[in-house]
Structure formats: structure tokens, C-alpha cells
Design an enzyme around this catalytic site. Sequence first.
Site, PDB file in Angstrom:
ATOM      1  N   GLY A  55     -10.490  -7.467  -2.600  1.00 31.96           N
ATOM      2  CA  GLY A  55     -10.846  -8.472  -1.602  1.00 31.96           C
ATOM      3  C   GLY A  55     -10.168  -9.816  -1.820  1.00 31.96           C
TER       4      GLY A  55
ATOM      5  N   LYS B 289     -21.013 -15.545   0.083  1.00 30.20           N
ATOM      6  CA  LYS B 289     -22.396 -15.125   0.253  1.00 30.20           C
ATOM      7  C   LYS B 289     -22.943 -14.405  -0.960  1.00 30.20           C
ATOM      8  CE  LYS B 289     -22.751 -14.067   5.155  1.00 30.20           C
ATOM      9  NZ  LYS B 289     -22.831 -12.763   5.821  1.00 30.20           N
TER      10      LYS B 289
ATOM     11  N   ARG C 209       0.843  -1.206   0.000  1.00 31.34           N
ATOM     12  CA  ARG C 209       0.000   0.000   0.000  1.00 31.34           C
ATOM     13  C   ARG C 209       0.883   1.263   0.000  1.00 31.34           C
ATOM     14  NH1 ARG C 209      -5.143  -1.788   3.540  1.00 31.34           N
ATOM     15  NH2 ARG C 209      -6.268  -2.597   1.757  1.00 31.34           N
TER      16      ARG C 209
ATOM     17  N   GLY D 285     -14.266  -3.063  -0.030  1.00 28.95           N
ATOM     18  CA  GLY D 285     -15.621  -2.508   0.030  1.00 28.95           C
ATOM     19  C   GLY D 285     -15.851  -1.440  -1.027  1.00 28.95           C
TER      20      GLY D 285
HETATM   21  P1  AMP Z   1     -16.529 -13.276  -0.035  1.00 27.01           P
HETATM   22  O1  AMP Z   1     -15.923 -12.506   1.089  1.00 27.01           O
HETATM   23  O2  AMP Z   1     -18.018 -13.293  -0.043  1.00 27.01           O
HETATM   24  O3  AMP Z   1     -15.930 -12.930  -1.384  1.00 27.01           O
HETATM   25  O4  AMP Z   1     -16.157 -14.790   0.239  1.00 27.01           O
HETATM   26  C1  AMP Z   1     -14.859 -15.251   0.236  1.00 27.01           C
HETATM   27  C2  AMP Z   1     -14.842 -16.544   0.991  1.00 27.01           C
HETATM   28  O5  AMP Z   1     -15.718 -17.459   0.365  1.00 27.01           O
HETATM   29  C3  AMP Z   1     -13.496 -17.225   1.032  1.00 27.01           C
HETATM   30  O6  AMP Z   1     -13.013 -17.190   2.328  1.00 27.01           O
HETATM   31  C4  AMP Z   1     -13.798 -18.637   0.585  1.00 27.01           C
HETATM   32  O7  AMP Z   1     -13.181 -19.610   1.383  1.00 27.01           O
HETATM   33  C5  AMP Z   1     -15.293 -18.727   0.724  1.00 27.01           C
HETATM   34  N1  AMP Z   1     -15.897 -19.756  -0.144  1.00 27.01           N
HETATM   35  C6  AMP Z   1     -15.781 -19.878  -1.464  1.00 27.01           C
HETATM   36  N2  AMP Z   1     -16.420 -20.975  -1.895  1.00 27.01           N
HETATM   37  C7  AMP Z   1     -16.963 -21.580  -0.820  1.00 27.01           C
HETATM   38  C8  AMP Z   1     -17.731 -22.759  -0.622  1.00 27.01           C
HETATM   39  N3  AMP Z   1     -18.066 -23.555  -1.641  1.00 27.01           N
HETATM   40  N4  AMP Z   1     -18.105 -23.070   0.635  1.00 27.01           N
HETATM   41  C9  AMP Z   1     -17.764 -22.260   1.664  1.00 27.01           C
HETATM   42  N5  AMP Z   1     -17.045 -21.145   1.544  1.00 27.01           N
HETATM   43  C10 AMP Z   1     -16.639 -20.799   0.313  1.00 27.01           C
END
Ligand code: AMP
Length: 398
Positions: A352, A199, A36, A375
Site C-alpha cells: 500500500g 485510519k 508487476r 489488501g
Molecule cells: P492508509 O490508507 O490508512 O494507510 O492511509 C494512508 C493515507 O494516510 C495517506 O494518503 C496519508 O496522506 C494519510 N495520512 C497520514 N497521516 C495523516 C494525517 N496526520 N492527517 C491526515 N491524513 C494522513
Amino acid sequence: MKKTIRDVDVAGLRVIVRCDFNVPQNENGEITDDSRITSSLPTIKYLIEKGAKVILMSHLGRPKGEANQKFTLAPIADRLSLLLGQKVIFKNDPKVVSEDVRKATENLKSGQVMLLENVRFRKEETDNGKDFSKELADLAHIFVNDAFGTAHRAHSSTVGVATYIPAVSGFLMEKEVEFLGNTIDHPKRPFLAIMGGAKVSDKIPVIENLLDKVDSLIIGGGMAYTFFKAQGYEIGKSIVEEEMTDMALALLRKAEAKGVSLLLPVDIRAAKEFNNDSPSVIYSYDSIPSDWMGLDIGEKTIKLFKREIEKAKTIVWNGPMGVFEMPNFALGTKAIALALAKSQGTTIIGGGDSAAAVQQFSLSDQMTHISTGGGASLEFLEGKVLPGVATLQDQEIK
Ligand code: AMP
């Protein structure tokens, strides 16, 4: 188009620059990754070269409005001095701005650099307090915002300060706005978006916005199971948001209505436990046994997604294809990262976890742009106007 530091004459003027020096540190306060800081160097060096008197400010961590020395910017000043090859004057004032700091800024010579203490030592910072904003503005003639990562927050050092003095973007901010804004609004087609992560609820506004722009959309990662569940398939113990199934169906319908080809995984690498060492088996998307959970995309899906990536001229990627933190379930995410690295198109990584994944696979330098904001980049992809960008002056139309 927003004005940048190239559009203003800064020679001899005091320029206050909002940087993102929110670096990771170990328990001894040592910086563990200075990217950064290094990525802010082009803006700082340019201002030095042009004879500006440079005043830098940033937040670090969450001192919650108190002068907590655990979050002092002193280590940043040291690292920055090393990287710039010149002394950075550090004003470790617990009030950030004071009479002493004001005098010191007035004594600055062209080409000198000063760093203020952590702006979040002041409670007013995150409330966008008028007094603190004005105190910061009074130190300088021009405000430069180069902290994209906090551009979605209306704080004194990102928004309030721009009320009082002319505001322009630094080079980092310019690059983010160019790629996340202009490229996405005027993409070379076919335009593909790849969404993943845990999610779906976090990403709905992004998917909705991108459905108005893309030619195809890939949905992988944990969020895919909510789409499967919505269509009535057995997903075993896979991650799901039951309350989002109606929304998932609505998104599928919107894609169809817009003529966007929406691709979901056709096979899944599953395990019985959420554990790297849990033996994995590949199942078809519609036949995951009830005591198994999908943790990555399968081989057929990798092939399918790669073909789509090969066709695309603009690709935006946000969110991993599986639990990439576990090596045995990182194959899908790695394959997608490699396909993007090989692409001749414009590849944009929306911050992210996908940025972390690309870095983990040492592919960062093969992407066109990796957003520095988590974010902030999501909000930009949602089509929102970020307050820290909105306050920057517009270019005059010639
Ligand atoms: P996000 O912050 O919503 O982009 O989610 C990222 C996280 O999603 C990472 O830590 C991944 O380990 C998790 N992730 C991705 N695929 C899966 C899955 N099939 N089951 C559970 N967690 C997942």
C-alpha cells in the site's frame, strides 16, 4: 510450508499460472509502470527453462464481468513478449476459455507461453463459479498461483481452479508467504512494528494481531490522533475517528498487559489548512491549538522512532507517518524510510502507501521485502489464512 514450482516436475506439462498483471495504464491504454510484469518474470522464465507449456492468466481493472476491450490484456502480451525475448501467444477470446483456446493450449510446445484474456471478462470469476474454475483447470495439468495481491479473494482463477488440479506457489507468492508469514511468526528480536496511515479502524485487527508478536509498536500518522483524543488531549482539527476512542484505549491496555512498549508521537508538525503550502509549526502532542491539524510527526518524534528502529532486528512497517503526498509533510515518513533502509535487521514493508512512499524516496532496493499486495498483505498481517494461499499444496514433512 507450501509447495512451490521447485517441488513439481513440469517438463512437457501444461502449467496455468495466475499472475498479477493489474498494471497502471494511461488513458491511451499504455502501461505506465510494468513492475508487476517484471516481478512475475522469475516464475515464468523458470517454467520455460524447465520445459513447461506455460499458460498465463490475470485480471486487469474492473471490467465487471463483461468483455470490455478497455481492459484487454493485449498490451500485457506485447510487453511480456519484449521482456521475455520470445513471442507470447495472446488469445483475445471474450469468453477467456473456448474450444479455440482449448485447442491452442493443446498445440503448445514446451517452452512456449500463452496469455489468456482478462479473467474478469467472465462474471463467474469473482463469484468463484465452478464451471469457469473447471474450464480454466481443464486447460492444464498444474496450477501455479503467483498473484499475492489477489490471494485474499476466493475467485475462480485464484481458488476455484485449485479444486481440480494440483496447486503450488510461484516464486513471488513464496517470497510473500515467507516474509509476511514465517518471518513474522519467528522473528529475530527485538521485533518492532510501525503503523501509520489515515485510519485506525482499518488497522485494528492488524494491531491486535501484532501486539501478540512484537516487542514494541510505533503508532504514527493520522491514526495517532484517535489515540491522543482517547486519552483526553486536544487534537485541534486533526483527523480522528471518535467512535474508535474506546478501541484505542483497549489497544493501549492490551499493549501494557503484554509488556509491549507502545510509542506514540511526542511532537507534531501541524498546519492550519490541509495544504502543502500552509505554514507549519511543531507542537507538543498534548498542546495542538484548536484551529490547527497535525499532518506529520515532529523532529523529537523522528529521533525517538529512529532510536527504536536502530535497536530492532525485525521491522514491519505499514502506513505513512504523515501526509507524505505533500512534500512539506513527508519529512517524517522519509526519515522513517531512511532509518529502515539503514537498518541491519529484516525490514518488511506491508504494501500500500508505505510501499509507495519507499518507492517515492528511491529506497525500495534497500528493504528486505516490499509486499506487492495491499489488501492481501494487511489480511496476512491480521493473521488470517488467505484463501489463495490455503489452497496450495503443503510440503511433505520429511
Ligand atoms: P492508509 O490508507 O490508512 O494507510 O492511509 C494512508 C493515507 O494516510 C495517506 O494518503 C496519508 O496522506 C494519510 N495520512 C497520514 N497521516 C495523516 C494525517 N496526520 N492527517 C491526515 N491524513 C494522513
